[in-house]
Design an enzyme around this catalytic site. Sequence first.
Site, PDB file in Angstrom:
ATOM      1  N   ASN A  81       0.878  -1.176   0.000  1.00 35.34           N
ATOM      2  CA  ASN A  81       0.000   0.000   0.000  1.00 35.34           C
ATOM      3  C   ASN A  81       0.914   1.224   0.000  1.00 35.34           C
ATOM      4  O   ASN A  81       1.445   1.610   1.044  1.00 35.34           O
ATOM      5  CB  ASN A  81      -0.886  -0.062   1.248  1.00 35.34           C
ATOM      6  N   ARG A 138      -2.503  -2.125  -3.548  1.00 32.56           N
ATOM      7  CA  ARG A 138      -3.706  -1.318  -3.378  1.00 32.56           C
ATOM      8  C   ARG A 138      -3.610  -0.151  -4.358  1.00 32.56           C
ATOM      9  O   ARG A 138      -2.630   0.597  -4.344  1.00 32.56           O
ATOM     10  CB  ARG A 138      -3.777  -0.776  -1.962  1.00 32.56           C
ATOM     11  N   HIS A 182     -12.673   2.989  -0.348  1.00 34.95           N
ATOM     12  CA  HIS A 182     -12.692   1.984   0.736  1.00 34.95           C
ATOM     13  C   HIS A 182     -13.355   0.688   0.264  1.00 34.95           C
ATOM     14  O   HIS A 182     -13.891  -0.075   1.070  1.00 34.95           O
ATOM     15  CB  HIS A 182     -13.485   2.467   1.969  1.00 34.95           C
ATOM     16  N   HIS A 202     -17.900   2.314   7.454  1.00 33.12           N
ATOM     17  CA  HIS A 202     -16.433   2.280   7.635  1.00 33.12           C
ATOM     18  C   HIS A 202     -16.040   3.621   8.246  1.00 33.12           C
ATOM     19  O   HIS A 202     -15.991   4.645   7.573  1.00 33.12           O
ATOM     20  CB  HIS A 202     -15.749   2.067   6.278  1.00 33.12           C
ATOM     21  N   LEU A 203     -15.798   3.606   9.556  1.00 28.46           N
ATOM     22  CA  LEU A 203     -15.523   4.853  10.274  1.00 28.46           C
ATOM     23  C   LEU A 203     -14.086   4.839  10.780  1.00 28.46           C
ATOM     24  O   LEU A 203     -13.794   4.325  11.862  1.00 28.46           O
ATOM     25  CB  LEU A 203     -16.496   5.008  11.457  1.00 28.46           C
ATOM     26  N   GLY A 242     -10.533   8.406   7.595  1.00 28.15           N
ATOM     27  CA  GLY A 242     -11.462   8.591   6.479  1.00 28.15           C
ATOM     28  C   GLY A 242     -12.703   7.777   6.807  1.00 28.15           C
ATOM     29  O   GLY A 242     -12.609   6.785   7.527  1.00 28.15           O
ATOM     30  N   ARG A 245     -11.756  15.704   6.896  1.00 30.51           N
ATOM     31  CA  ARG A 245     -12.526  16.089   5.701  1.00 30.51           C
ATOM     32  C   ARG A 245     -13.957  16.453   6.074  1.00 30.51           C
ATOM     33  O   ARG A 245     -14.553  15.804   6.936  1.00 30.51           O
ATOM     34  CB  ARG A 245     -12.561  14.937   4.691  1.00 30.51           C
ATOM     35  N   MET A 262     -11.058  10.253  17.853  1.00 30.66           N
ATOM     36  CA  MET A 262     -12.305  10.085  18.598  1.00 30.66           C
ATOM     37  C   MET A 262     -12.058   9.812  20.089  1.00 30.66           C
ATOM     38  O   MET A 262     -12.871  10.193  20.930  1.00 30.66           O
ATOM     39  CB  MET A 262     -13.116   8.956  17.954  1.00 30.66           C
ATOM     40  N   GLY A 318     -15.357   2.811  14.214  1.00 24.73           N
ATOM     41  CA  GLY A 318     -16.462   1.855  14.204  1.00 24.73           C
ATOM     42  C   GLY A 318     -16.200   0.630  15.063  1.00 24.73           C
ATOM     43  O   GLY A 318     -17.095   0.105  15.714  1.00 24.73           O
ATOM     44  N   ASN A 350     -14.025   0.516  17.658  1.00 23.31           N
ATOM     45  CA  ASN A 350     -13.612   0.807  19.040  1.00 23.31           C
ATOM     46  C   ASN A 350     -14.497   1.751  19.831  1.00 23.31           C
ATOM     47  O   ASN A 350     -14.475   1.719  21.059  1.00 23.31           O
ATOM     48  CB  ASN A 350     -12.199   1.395  19.028  1.00 23.31           C
ATOM     49  N   GLU A 405      -8.289  -5.043   5.193  1.00 19.67           N
ATOM     50  CA  GLU A 405      -8.086  -4.720   3.787  1.00 19.67           C
ATOM     51  C   GLU A 405      -6.917  -5.498   3.186  1.00 19.67           C
ATOM     52  O   GLU A 405      -6.951  -5.900   2.032  1.00 19.67           O
ATOM     53  CB  GLU A 405      -7.884  -3.214   3.626  1.00 19.67           C
TER      54      GLU A 405
HETATM   55  P1  AMP Z   1      -8.358   4.070  10.936  1.00 26.24           P
HETATM   56  O1  AMP Z   1      -8.303   5.163   9.896  1.00 26.24           O
HETATM   57  O2  AMP Z   1      -9.341   2.988  10.604  1.00 26.24           O
HETATM   58  O3  AMP Z   1      -7.018   3.541  11.352  1.00 26.24           O
HETATM   59  O4  AMP Z   1      -8.953   4.784  12.250  1.00 26.24           O
HETATM   60  C1  AMP Z   1      -8.220   5.729  12.976  1.00 26.24           C
HETATM   61  C2  AMP Z   1      -9.138   6.442  13.957  1.00 26.24           C
HETATM   62  O5  AMP Z   1      -9.792   5.499  14.805  1.00 26.24           O
HETATM   63  C3  AMP Z   1      -8.403   7.353  14.945  1.00 26.24           C
HETATM   64  O6  AMP Z   1      -8.192   8.627  14.385  1.00 26.24           O
HETATM   65  C4  AMP Z   1      -9.371   7.416  16.095  1.00 26.24           C
HETATM   66  O7  AMP Z   1     -10.292   8.481  15.873  1.00 26.24           O
HETATM   67  C5  AMP Z   1     -10.155   6.132  16.017  1.00 26.24           C
HETATM   68  N1  AMP Z   1      -9.854   5.206  17.135  1.00 26.24           N
HETATM   69  C6  AMP Z   1      -8.858   4.306  17.222  1.00 26.24           C
HETATM   70  N2  AMP Z   1      -8.910   3.652  18.410  1.00 26.24           N
HETATM   71  C7  AMP Z   1      -9.974   4.156  19.073  1.00 26.24           C
HETATM   72  C8  AMP Z   1     -10.583   3.889  20.349  1.00 26.24           C
HETATM   73  N3  AMP Z   1     -10.076   2.970  21.188  1.00 26.24           N
HETATM   74  N4  AMP Z   1     -11.666   4.598  20.677  1.00 26.24           N
HETATM   75  C9  AMP Z   1     -12.172   5.534  19.840  1.00 26.24           C
HETATM   76  N5  AMP Z   1     -11.663   5.821  18.639  1.00 26.24           N
HETATM   77  C10 AMP Z   1     -10.587   5.144  18.250  1.00 26.24           C
END
Ligand code: AMP
Length: 401
Positions: A10, A94, A183, A211-212, A215, A244, A286, A335, A337, A387
Amino acid sequence: MSATRVLVLNSGSSSLKYQLLDMRDSSRLASGLVERIGERSSRLRHTPLATGGGTREQSVPIADHDAALKAVAEELAKDGLGLDSPGLAAVGHRVVHGGKHFTRPTVIDDAVLAEIERLIPVAPLHNPANLTGIRTATALRPDLPQVAVFDTAFHTTMPEAAARYAIDVETADAHRVRRYGFHGTSHAYVSRATAKLLGKAPEEVNVIVLHLGNGASASAVEKGRCVDTSMGLTPLEGLVMGTRSGDADPAVIFHLARVGGMSIDEIDALLNKKSGLVGLCGDNDMREIQRRIDEGDDQAKLAFDIYIHRLKKYIGAYYAVLGRVDAVAFTAGVGENAAPVRAAAVAGLDSLGLAVDDELNAVRGDEARLISPADARVAVAVVPTDEELEIATQTYALVKR
Ligand code: AMP
């Protein structure tokens, strides 16, 4: 011995993420990341999962992607898993933008390279980096199949009614302006994994995938096929994200240019990098936002509320698009966590059959799991995305003999 290993690459503009998988059992043999390529403070982090050894880190200047991949190959070779080893079946890349053309994973040849290059105007940040990764890997192992797995491919099943913007057709077509979605490997993987969790085949269920991550995107998946998704021409449209804006009246751009005196590049940077959660409250993580809310911070609370309001609108919209929904699946960093996000997103949607069980929602874990009450009409699930595994699986399916 037949070749069963797939190296997943990637490539970002200054980074290279990789995983080596053995497709006999989908096990991970190694993973790692090269960051800050081209800077003096480049860093390589390599975890040799096959040998159970600890993560090795190096801070050495890595000039370009070529040097980065060679450094990765050296790390892999230390455990007998180098790029020259006969067990390697293919490299899966990717590729962010495959346009309308690439509806499935594709073995890369000159024509495919040219098409990915032609798509640079609609993916100026991503496709050039992806191309660099492909060229670098091809130069190292010209005999090995290189496969492109496109973020957009899963969404090419969207009907025209969902994929077209309501703008002049000739202008749109001349500039390839339409909704592509991103995604896709995650939405494909998670929608299938959700069906499996329900004990059903993908063709038997309708799923809304959320997918949260930093992005974020939502998709409506009908019987295994994507029928709508929230990202559009670029990954800017749709949900509120880490940095964004997601949806905004396009006239915001004219207004900022004409009245605010901003240039197109400044507005681009504003909407892509200084908006979303970070624009609303200064934080895009978050965890930090939740911590601030717990301390009574109103700005963080408003950012959270705007994030949830948008998310809920998309759940409602995709419920209407699908007509019947079997499951809503939460995935990616937020999503998987953030239990409060999941609870707030479906709060008040009981009349749609949507609810979470507070105890189940609070459970943490790496496995796909249901968080809705036992008698719920619609399953609500947490389904960790993967992914790399999806890219490796699609790559291997094309090349295995
Ligand atoms: P990703 O782009 O899928 O790697 O997601 C990254 C985002 O997940 C981070 O910027 C956080 O906002 C969120 N995140 C990761 N771990 C946690 C957690 N334990 N509780 C809440 N949000 C989390």
